[in-house]
Design a protein around this motif. Structure first.
Motif, PDB file in Angstrom:
ATOM      1  N   ALA A  31      44.449  27.421  42.300  1.00 46.94           N
ATOM      2  CA  ALA A  31      44.646  26.005  41.955  1.00 46.94           C
ATOM      3  C   ALA A  31      45.050  25.953  40.491  1.00 46.94           C
ATOM      4  N   THR A  32      46.197  25.350  40.211  1.00 51.21           N
ATOM      5  CA  THR A  32      46.706  25.280  38.845  1.00 51.21           C
ATOM      6  C   THR A  32      46.447  23.900  38.250  1.00 51.21           C
ATOM      7  N   ALA A  33      46.553  23.820  36.942  1.00 43.23           N
ATOM      8  CA  ALA A  33      46.392  22.532  36.269  1.00 43.23           C
ATOM      9  C   ALA A  33      47.414  21.522  36.791  1.00 43.23           C
ATOM     10  N   ASP A  34      48.629  21.977  37.088  1.00 46.31           N
ATOM     11  CA  ASP A  34      49.637  21.064  37.651  1.00 46.31           C
ATOM     12  C   ASP A  34      49.187  20.509  38.992  1.00 46.31           C
ATOM     13  N   GLU A  35      48.534  21.344  39.796  1.00 45.90           N
ATOM     14  CA  GLU A  35      48.101  20.920  41.132  1.00 45.90           C
ATOM     15  C   GLU A  35      46.846  20.055  41.104  1.00 45.90           C
ATOM     16  N   THR A  36      46.063  20.129  40.012  1.00 46.27           N
ATOM     17  CA  THR A  36      44.800  19.398  39.916  1.00 46.27           C
ATOM     18  C   THR A  36      44.840  18.283  38.872  1.00 46.27           C
ATOM     19  N   ASP A  37      46.030  17.846  38.509  1.00 40.31           N
ATOM     20  CA  ASP A  37      46.187  16.826  37.457  1.00 40.31           C
ATOM     21  C   ASP A  37      45.499  17.236  36.157  1.00 40.31           C
ATOM     22  N   GLY A  38      45.514  18.550  35.866  1.00 43.21           N
ATOM     23  CA  GLY A  38      44.950  19.041  34.620  1.00 43.21           C
ATOM     24  C   GLY A  38      43.433  19.135  34.606  1.00 43.21           C
ATOM     25  N   SER A  39      42.793  18.949  35.760  1.00 40.86           N
ATOM     26  CA  SER A  39      41.332  19.001  35.810  1.00 40.86           C
ATOM     27  C   SER A  39      40.786  20.412  35.632  1.00 40.86           C
ATOM     28  N   PHE A  40      41.447  21.401  36.279  1.00 42.09           N
ATOM     29  CA  PHE A  40      40.966  22.773  36.200  1.00 42.09           C
ATOM     30  C   PHE A  40      42.033  23.738  36.693  1.00 42.09           C
ATOM     31  N   ASN A  41      41.815  25.027  36.404  1.00 44.31           N
ATOM     32  CA  ASN A  41      42.559  26.154  36.978  1.00 44.31           C
ATOM     33  C   ASN A  41      41.542  27.002  37.727  1.00 44.31           C
ATOM     34  N   LEU A  42      41.930  27.524  38.883  1.00 44.02           N
ATOM     35  CA  LEU A  42      41.094  28.472  39.609  1.00 44.02           C
ATOM     36  C   LEU A  42      41.951  29.681  39.947  1.00 44.02           C
ATOM     37  N   VAL A  43      41.516  30.857  39.500  1.00 43.22           N
ATOM     38  CA  VAL A  43      42.270  32.091  39.691  1.00 43.22           C
ATOM     39  C   VAL A  43      41.347  33.129  40.313  1.00 43.22           C
ATOM     40  N   GLU A  44      41.852  33.821  41.329  1.00 44.38           N
ATOM     41  CA  GLU A  44      41.144  34.986  41.842  1.00 44.38           C
ATOM     42  C   GLU A  44      41.696  36.203  41.124  1.00 44.38           C
ATOM     43  N   ARG A  45      40.804  36.994  40.559  1.00 43.82           N
ATOM     44  CA  ARG A  45      41.181  38.229  39.875  1.00 43.82           C
ATOM     45  C   ARG A  45      40.677  39.408  40.694  1.00 43.82           C
ATOM     46  N   ARG A  46      41.483  40.469  40.742  1.00 41.87           N
ATOM     47  CA  ARG A  46      41.112  41.703  41.420  1.00 41.87           C
ATOM     48  C   ARG A  46      41.465  42.859  40.502  1.00 41.87           C
ATOM     49  N   GLY A  47      40.589  43.851  40.467  1.00 43.95           N
ATOM     50  CA  GLY A  47      40.882  44.995  39.625  1.00 43.95           C
ATOM     51  C   GLY A  47      39.874  46.101  39.800  1.00 43.95           C
ATOM     52  N   ASP A  48      40.118  47.174  39.064  1.00 43.94           N
ATOM     53  CA  ASP A  48      39.284  48.363  39.129  1.00 43.94           C
ATOM     54  C   ASP A  48      38.574  48.589  37.799  1.00 43.94           C
ATOM     55  N   GLU A  49      37.557  49.438  37.839  1.00 40.97           N
ATOM     56  CA  GLU A  49      36.706  49.680  36.683  1.00 40.97           C
ATOM     57  C   GLU A  49      37.508  50.006  35.425  1.00 40.97           C
ATOM     58  N   ASN A  50      37.175  49.295  34.361  1.00 42.85           N
ATOM     59  CA  ASN A  50      37.760  49.456  33.024  1.00 42.85           C
ATOM     60  C   ASN A  50      39.266  49.180  32.960  1.00 42.85           C
ATOM     61  N   ARG A  51      39.851  48.620  34.013  1.00 41.32           N
ATOM     62  CA  ARG A  51      41.279  48.260  33.975  1.00 41.32           C
ATOM     63  C   ARG A  51      41.444  46.853  33.405  1.00 41.32           C
ATOM     64  N   VAL A  52      40.469  45.987  33.629  1.00 39.21           N
ATOM     65  CA  VAL A  52      40.467  44.646  33.048  1.00 39.21           C
ATOM     66  C   VAL A  52      39.331  44.606  32.036  1.00 39.21           C
ATOM     67  N   VAL A  53      39.706  44.561  30.758  1.00 35.39           N
ATOM     68  CA  VAL A  53      38.750  44.504  29.658  1.00 35.39           C
ATOM     69  C   VAL A  53      39.338  43.561  28.620  1.00 35.39           C
ATOM     70  N   THR A  54      38.618  42.491  28.303  1.00 37.83           N
ATOM     71  CA  THR A  54      39.144  41.529  27.332  1.00 37.83           C
ATOM     72  C   THR A  54      38.546  41.773  25.952  1.00 37.83           C
ATOM     73  N   PRO A  55      39.266  41.386  24.917  1.00 38.87           N
ATOM     74  CA  PRO A  55      38.663  41.407  23.589  1.00 38.87           C
ATOM     75  C   PRO A  55      37.632  40.279  23.492  1.00 38.87           C
ATOM     76  N   LEU A  56      36.808  40.340  22.484  1.00 37.51           N
ATOM     77  CA  LEU A  56      35.906  39.232  22.198  1.00 37.51           C
ATOM     78  C   LEU A  56      36.769  38.050  21.754  1.00 37.51           C
ATOM     79  N   HIS A  57      36.595  36.912  22.422  1.00 39.76           N
ATOM     80  CA  HIS A  57      37.439  35.759  22.136  1.00 39.76           C
ATOM     81  C   HIS A  57      36.690  34.466  22.409  1.00 39.76           C
ATOM     82  N   VAL A  58      37.317  33.367  22.061  1.00 42.77           N
ATOM     83  CA  VAL A  58      36.723  32.052  22.282  1.00 42.77           C
ATOM     84  C   VAL A  58      37.823  31.078  22.689  1.00 42.77           C
TER      85      VAL A  58
END
Length: 165
Positions: A31-58
């Protein structure tokens, strides 16, 4: 008087939605912001160990929530290291520093951002036709797109990933 909503009802099947290889994992836009009138985004993420690692952020204007479907995630939220497994929910309100890492192969989770201002995965990732987890990436071009996205968004990178890798 309030503006009339433009969002339309929809159902997306299990593997349906715009699909991207992004930041080491698969992003399936449910569900994208365009589809929800900007209310929210919903994303399913799939991945393997240590392949998705984010920096510390805000995020300065979005709240972020994760719900683990399969596998395991580590989250670093407001200075605390947390583990999340299937059925667990984690939340980081706007202005709270956080990072995440996929901690097991075959991990699947939902990420909900509200109000869902901009789509990171569409801006940074590479559109793909098949719903498969990437075996490589991110490459230099994707890192450049991420830098551009961060410069033009409410996201602030605070430091490297706070995980023992």
């Amino acid at each position: 008087m309030s503006e009339e909503p433009t969002a339309e009802p929809f159902v997306k099947a299990v593997d349906e939605g715009d699909t991207y290889h992004a930041l080491g994992g698969l992003a399936l836009l449910k569900a994208t912001a365009d589809e929800t009138d900007g209310s929210f985004n919903l994303v399913e993420r799939r991945g393997d160990e240590n392949r998705v690692v984010t920096p510390l952020h805000v995020h300065r204007s979005d709240d972020e929530l994760w719900y683990v479907l399969d596998g395991e995630m580590e989250l670093f939220i407001d200075g605390e290291l947390l583990s999340a497994e299937p059925g667990d929910t984690a939340f980081a309100p706007q202005n709270v520093p956080h990072a995440l890492r996929i901690a097991a192969d075959g991990t699947r989770y939902l990420v909900l951002r509200t109000p869902g201002n901009k789509s990171l995965f569409g801006a940074v990732g590479t559109s793909v036709d098949e719903v498969t987890v990437p075996t490589d990436g991110p490459d230099d071009a994707e890192r450049d797109r991420l830098d551009t996205f961060v410069e033009n968004s409410d996201v602030e990178i605070l430091g490297p990933p706070p995980f023992d890798l």
